[in-house]
Design a protein around this motif. Structure first.
Motif, mmCIF file in Angstrom:
data_model
loop_
_atom_site.group_PDB
_atom_site.id
_atom_site.type_symbol
_atom_site.label_atom_id
_atom_site.label_comp_id
_atom_site.label_asym_id
_atom_site.label_seq_id
_atom_site.Cartn_x
_atom_site.Cartn_y
_atom_site.Cartn_z
ATOM 1 N N LEU A 432 0.835 -1.203 0.000
ATOM 2 C CA LEU A 432 0.000 0.000 0.000
ATOM 3 C C LEU A 432 0.870 1.253 0.000
ATOM 4 N N ASP A 433 1.802 1.342 0.932
ATOM 5 C CA ASP A 433 2.796 2.421 0.950
ATOM 6 C C ASP A 433 3.882 2.041 1.939
ATOM 7 N N ARG A 434 4.993 1.608 1.415
ATOM 8 C CA ARG A 434 6.078 1.036 2.221
ATOM 9 C C ARG A 434 6.574 2.004 3.291
ATOM 10 N N GLU A 435 6.802 3.263 2.927
ATOM 11 C CA GLU A 435 7.443 4.191 3.865
ATOM 12 C C GLU A 435 6.470 4.805 4.860
ATOM 13 N N ILE A 436 5.207 4.962 4.489
ATOM 14 C CA ILE A 436 4.235 5.505 5.438
ATOM 15 C C ILE A 436 3.939 4.496 6.540
ATOM 16 N N TYR A 437 3.927 3.216 6.180
ATOM 17 C CA TYR A 437 3.488 2.204 7.143
ATOM 18 C C TYR A 437 4.624 1.440 7.817
ATOM 19 N N CYS A 438 5.817 1.441 7.237
ATOM 20 C CA CYS A 438 6.915 0.678 7.835
ATOM 21 C C CYS A 438 8.154 1.545 8.016
ATOM 22 N N SER A 439 8.921 1.232 9.066
ATOM 23 C CA SER A 439 10.117 2.003 9.397
ATOM 24 C C SER A 439 11.267 1.619 8.476
ATOM 25 N N THR A 440 12.040 2.621 8.077
ATOM 26 C CA THR A 440 13.225 2.403 7.258
ATOM 27 C C THR A 440 14.415 3.094 7.904
ATOM 28 N N ASP A 441 15.603 2.591 7.601
ATOM 29 C CA ASP A 441 16.812 3.213 8.136
ATOM 30 C C ASP A 441 17.351 4.239 7.146
ATOM 31 N N SER A 442 18.537 4.770 7.441
ATOM 32 C CA SER A 442 19.108 5.833 6.616
ATOM 33 C C SER A 442 19.423 5.363 5.197
ATOM 34 N N SER A 443 19.559 4.052 5.014
ATOM 35 C CA SER A 443 19.824 3.503 3.679
ATOM 36 C C SER A 443 18.544 3.155 2.934
ATOM 37 N N GLY A 444 17.403 3.350 3.573
ATOM 38 C CA GLY A 444 16.131 3.017 2.950
ATOM 39 C C GLY A 444 15.684 1.588 3.158
ATOM 40 N N ASP A 445 16.468 0.807 3.919
ATOM 41 C CA ASP A 445 16.096 -0.580 4.193
ATOM 42 C C ASP A 445 15.102 -0.643 5.350
ATOM 43 N N LEU A 446 14.258 -1.663 5.337
ATOM 44 C CA LEU A 446 13.311 -1.865 6.433
ATOM 45 C C LEU A 446 14.069 -2.187 7.721
ATOM 46 N N THR A 447 13.639 -1.601 8.822
ATOM 47 C CA THR A 447 14.303 -1.865 10.099
ATOM 48 C C THR A 447 13.839 -3.192 10.674
ATOM 49 N N ASN A 448 14.603 -3.705 11.650
ATOM 50 C CA ASN A 448 14.356 -5.058 12.163
ATOM 51 C C ASN A 448 14.463 -5.111 13.679
ATOM 52 N N HIS A 449 13.880 -4.142 14.372
ATOM 53 C CA HIS A 449 13.905 -4.163 15.834
ATOM 54 C C HIS A 449 12.892 -5.155 16.407
ATOM 55 N N SER A 450 12.019 -5.672 15.562
ATOM 56 C CA SER A 450 11.067 -6.697 15.998
ATOM 57 C C SER A 450 11.619 -8.102 15.778
ATOM 58 N N GLY A 451 12.700 -8.209 15.011
ATOM 59 C CA GLY A 451 13.230 -9.513 14.651
ATOM 60 C C GLY A 451 12.530 -10.118 13.449
ATOM 61 N N CYS A 452 11.614 -9.362 12.835
ATOM 62 C CA CYS A 452 10.849 -9.871 11.699
ATOM 63 C C CYS A 452 11.089 -9.075 10.424
ATOM 64 N N GLY A 453 11.926 -8.050 10.485
ATOM 65 C CA GLY A 453 12.386 -7.385 9.280
ATOM 66 C C GLY A 453 11.442 -6.390 8.650
ATOM 67 N N ASN A 454 10.340 -6.041 9.318
ATOM 68 C CA ASN A 454 9.430 -5.047 8.722
ATOM 69 C C ASN A 454 8.655 -4.325 9.822
ATOM 70 N N ASP A 455 9.368 -3.589 10.657
ATOM 71 C CA ASP A 455 8.743 -2.897 11.781
ATOM 72 C C ASP A 455 7.719 -1.874 11.295
ATOM 73 N N LEU A 456 6.567 -1.842 11.961
ATOM 74 C CA LEU A 456 5.604 -0.782 11.668
ATOM 75 C C LEU A 456 6.178 0.565 12.106
ATOM 76 N N ARG A 457 5.873 1.603 11.333
ATOM 77 C CA ARG A 457 6.319 2.957 11.690
ATOM 78 C C ARG A 457 5.283 3.533 12.662
ATOM 79 N N CYS A 458 5.447 3.226 13.942
ATOM 80 C CA CYS A 458 4.413 3.557 14.921
ATOM 81 C C CYS A 458 4.378 5.037 15.289
ATOM 82 N N GLU A 459 5.342 5.812 14.812
ATOM 83 C CA GLU A 459 5.257 7.258 14.995
ATOM 84 C C GLU A 459 4.485 7.904 13.847
ATOM 85 N N SER A 460 4.151 7.135 12.805
ATOM 86 C CA SER A 460 3.391 7.642 11.669
ATOM 87 C C SER A 460 1.927 7.820 12.070
#
Length: 765
Positions: A432-460
């Motif tokens: 639907l929209d990768r960057e609005i809904y999921c967190s990315t790092d400075s390189s544009g990769d999805l972050t993995n603080h959940s251990g599942c590789g696609n953390d929700l962007r909960c500040e969005s």
């Protein structure tokens, strides 16, 4: 072999991607799933050309023959031009022979082998070798067999992998976060999903960066699209369409057209994030709009101070449940609701007043029969279709609603274990929209603080709205009594606080629990200003060490005194537990005292130490939580992570007879905890009671008492995790307080003695 989850994914230069499957592709969604699990977006999936597959894997089947092939690029790379090349393997006892020599052809070297020549082999290892004895390793990325020494790799022939096991796709480079900043900080308004006002059916979705959206309506199955209806954009970032017709119950999806990083258009089909029911994890969704329950009929959960929680998985409870249920009923909501009507139901007899159900949101199980813990959600509004009797209608809604009612009829509040920190497969929100809904790092990769590789962007802000709308829905429509937030640290203090405020407007007594950690860290100490109860690793590890007699009495005294290191303002802010679904079962953590097999009886010392730990858990301030089956010493054969192992996790109710004394002891502990005798444990800072600590001549045994300031009521506990008898100096006025409420490890009672490996709770009621 290199396969994980059914295949292996890799990407080569110029945006070309590959998926090698461990079986020929049958046209299912496995390649797309594996690409999504790799954190990338792909399109244009198709089976690779035969010679391409042979270039990677060494062979391919063409008609009734097997073609073994070595391409010119590899000949040049290895510097073997002009040399003879042979196929060696289990098929020819690894011997060089002219029969197995490859012949030069345009594009490389090849060898044709008749099917009947290899008919006796299901699979075998092979390798190409030059006439000079130089072995050629298989392609680096293509899955292959390691040799016994583990230093080299052999290619792998399998007759069920004929060449259709290699799928190619085009890599889509995401547009990136630029351009999404405005929308990340914008909170959409109004309702989304499907609605019907009696005359018009409406669909609305938030997709501010989409280039176009179509509503897809399906005939009767997920494969038969009957209509594609363009939707209209609005300035607020939403898209909508309104039709003068009743579309209640219709199957639907959205087709989203977007731009990639090179401004090329691509389209993805997704399920509506607000769909109220789904036909499996891939959808479609069902156009349903259930009404809220009347406020006057809402169930009132117990105050959080009075909560005793039991964590349970629906299928673990039902697999061996001693009641008349069909095989289908044992898989979901309907069967558990039926069992709860019986007074002999395990959960009813246990006595806990709160059940915490492991995730029931639609999750990424591939089939109805697949066992799954549910911590990979694909939709936050839909009850899991695999837990319903039918995924083609509103059965998941009605059956889950009936299950909640059944728990309420049994005087048990329902808390849902919810996962709002990452998403499962397929990743509808990423498409639907990768960057609005999921967190990315400075390189544009999805972050993995959940251990599942696609953390929700909960500040969005759109994510916050989605989460809060979902939670409100479960309370208003199903009368759910609370939530446990998986990896709550990733939601953050601000969002968790807003959630509490919004839910308490609907149900003031809502029960809120959270894991305070993630792989990023812990929630800040300011959480003690909220009404959440946080899972306590201090309790989990502390009572284990005490029961093993590894800590002395100081740790136990601190926990009984509600000393949480200034982390909490109120005792209920600590959810105390010794075992949960995750990690080892409590019993398995005592294997250092003596191991045992699946069918072996547990060592008596282990059983007694487990009961000491459970006694202290129930007597301590905070909210106690048990894992279902813990009362009859459920263990998981020493396996730490059993998230896909339903056979290991299923409760064995025969052990209720094997450990009858222990199960009755735990039930008694819960009864005391919820009675007047447990008042001090539930309200440790009440002015009604005076706390006493009595001298015990032991390094580890303890004896505690509490006395009502106005009445004659007295209660005391004693515990001894050592192998030695301990003496107590009880004042004469307390020696007579000998009415046993709950005891374990006492053959006879002497108020001035604490037996080895024992727990005692007494009072003068």
């Amino acid at each position: 072999m290199g396969y994980k989850g059914g295949g292996k994914t890799w990407v080569e230069p110029k945006g070309l991607g590959w998926v090698a499957l461990e079986r020929d592709w049958e046209g299912d969604l496995l390649p797309q799933d594996l690409v999504a699990e790799a954190g990338i977006i792909g399109d244009g999936f198709k089976v690779a050309e035969p010679y391409t597959r042979a270039s990677f894997g060494g062979y391919v089947k063409v008609d009734s023959k097997w073609l073994f092939f070595f391409p010119d690029q590899s000949i040049s790379f290895h510097g073997i031009k002009g040399e003879k090349l042979f196929l060696l393997g289990d098929c020819n006892d690894w011997e060089i022979s002219s029969r197995w020599e490859l012949s030069p052809v345009k594009g490389g070297m090849q060898l044709w082998v008749e099917d009947e020549t290899l008919s006796e082999f299901e699979e075998f290892e092979f390798k190409f070798c030059t006439e000079k004895g130089r072995w050629i390793d298989p392609h680096d990325n293509f899955p292959a067999f390691p040799t016994s020494a583990g230093k080299f790799r052999n290619a792998w022939f399998h007759k069920n992998r004929t060449g259709k096991d290699l799928v190619e796709f085009n890599l889509i480079e995401p547009r990136g976060v630029i351009g999404s900043e405005k929308w990340i900080s914008y909170r959409p308004e109004g309702s989304f999903g499907f609605s019907f006002d009696g005359e018009y059916s409406s669909f609305r979705i938030f997709a501010p960066r989409a280039e176009g959206i179509e509503l897809l309506l399906f005939e009767k199955t997920a494969d038969s699209i009957s209509q594609k209806i363009p939707m209209l954009p609005k300035d607020d970032g939403s898209w909508f369409v309104t039709l003068q017709a009743s579309l209640k119950g219709v199957l639907y999806k959205f087709s989203i057209t977007q731009l990639d990083a090179q401004s090329n258009l691509f389209s993805k089909e997704i399920v509506d994030p607000y769909a109220r029911a789904m036909v499996g994890r891939n959808g479609p969704g069902l156009a349903l709009f259930p009404e809220s329950k009347p406020p006057g009929k809402a169930f009132n959960p117990p105050p959080i101070e009075d909560a005793v929680v039991v964590e349970a998985h629906i299928r673990d409870l039902l697999a061996n449940a001693p009641c008349a249920l069909s095989d289908g009923d044992r898989l979901g909501f309907k069967g558990l609701a039926k069992w709860l009507t019986s007074k002999d139901c395990y959960l009813r007899k246990l006595g806990a007043n709160v059940v915490e159900l492991q995730p029931i949101h639609e999750f990424d199980a591939r089939t109805k029969e697949q066992y799954h813990w549910g911590y990979m959600p694909v939709n936050f509004f839909s009850p899991a279709s695999v837990y319903s009797s039918s995924s083609k209608n509103d059965a998941s809604l009605s059956e889950f609603s009936q299950l909640v009612d059944a728990f309420h009829d049994a005087d048990m509040a329902v808390v849902l274990d919810v996962v709002y920190n990452h998403i499962g497969i397929p990743q509808h929100l990423i498409n639907l929209d990768r960057e609005i809904y999921c967190s990315t790092d400075s390189s544009g990769d999805l972050t993995n603080h959940s251990g599942c590789g696609n953390d929700l962007r909960c500040e969005s802000e759109p994510v916050k709205k989605l989460i809060i709308d979902s939670l409100v829905y479960w309370v208003e429509v199903f009368d759910v009594d609370g939530f446990r937030f998986d990896l709550g640290e990733l939601l953050g203090l601000e969002l968790l606080t807003e959630i509490e405020n919004e839910l308490k407007k609907i149900k003031p007594g809502i029960l809120l629990f959270a894991e305070p950690w993630s792989f990023r860290g812990r929630l800040p100490v300011e959480m003690n200003k909220t009404g959440y109860s946080l899972w306590s690793d201090a309790s989990r590890e502390g009572w284990l060490k005490y029961a093993k007699n590894q800590s002395g009495k100081d740790l136990a005294i601190n926990l009984l005194n509600d000393d949480s290191g200034n982390q909490n303002h109120r005792s209920y802010q600590s959810l105390n537990y010794l075992e949960s679904h995750d990690d080892y079962a409590l019993v398995d953590r005592f294997r250092d005292l003596g191991d045992w097999g699946e069918g072996d009886s547990l060592p008596e010392e282990v059983v007694r130490r487990v009961m000491v730990a459970l006694g202290m858990l129930m007597a301590a301030p905070g909210v106690p939580m048990l894992s279902a089956g813990q009362d009859f010493l459920r263990h998981k054969q020493g396996i730490r992570n059993t998230y896909l192992n339903g056979d290991i996790n299923a409760l064995n109710y025969k052990n209720l007879q094997v450990f009858e004394e222990e199960a009755l002891f735990v039930r008694k502990l819960i009864e005391i905890r919820l009675s007047r005798a447990g008042h001090r444990a539930r309200y440790p800072h009440s002015d009604e009671w005076t706390l006493h600590s009595f001298p015990v001549f032991s390094e580890s045994a303890i004896c505690y008492g509490w006395e009502h300031k106005k009445t004659e009521e007295k209660f005391w506990i004693s515990a001894n995790p050592s192998q030695e008898i301990a003496s107590i100096e009880l004042p004469e006025s307390w020696s007579s307080v000998a009415q046993q409420l709950a005891a374990y490890g006492f053959e006879s009672f002497d108020p001035n003695v604490v037996n080895p490996l024992s727990f005692y709770w007494a009072g003068n009621i």
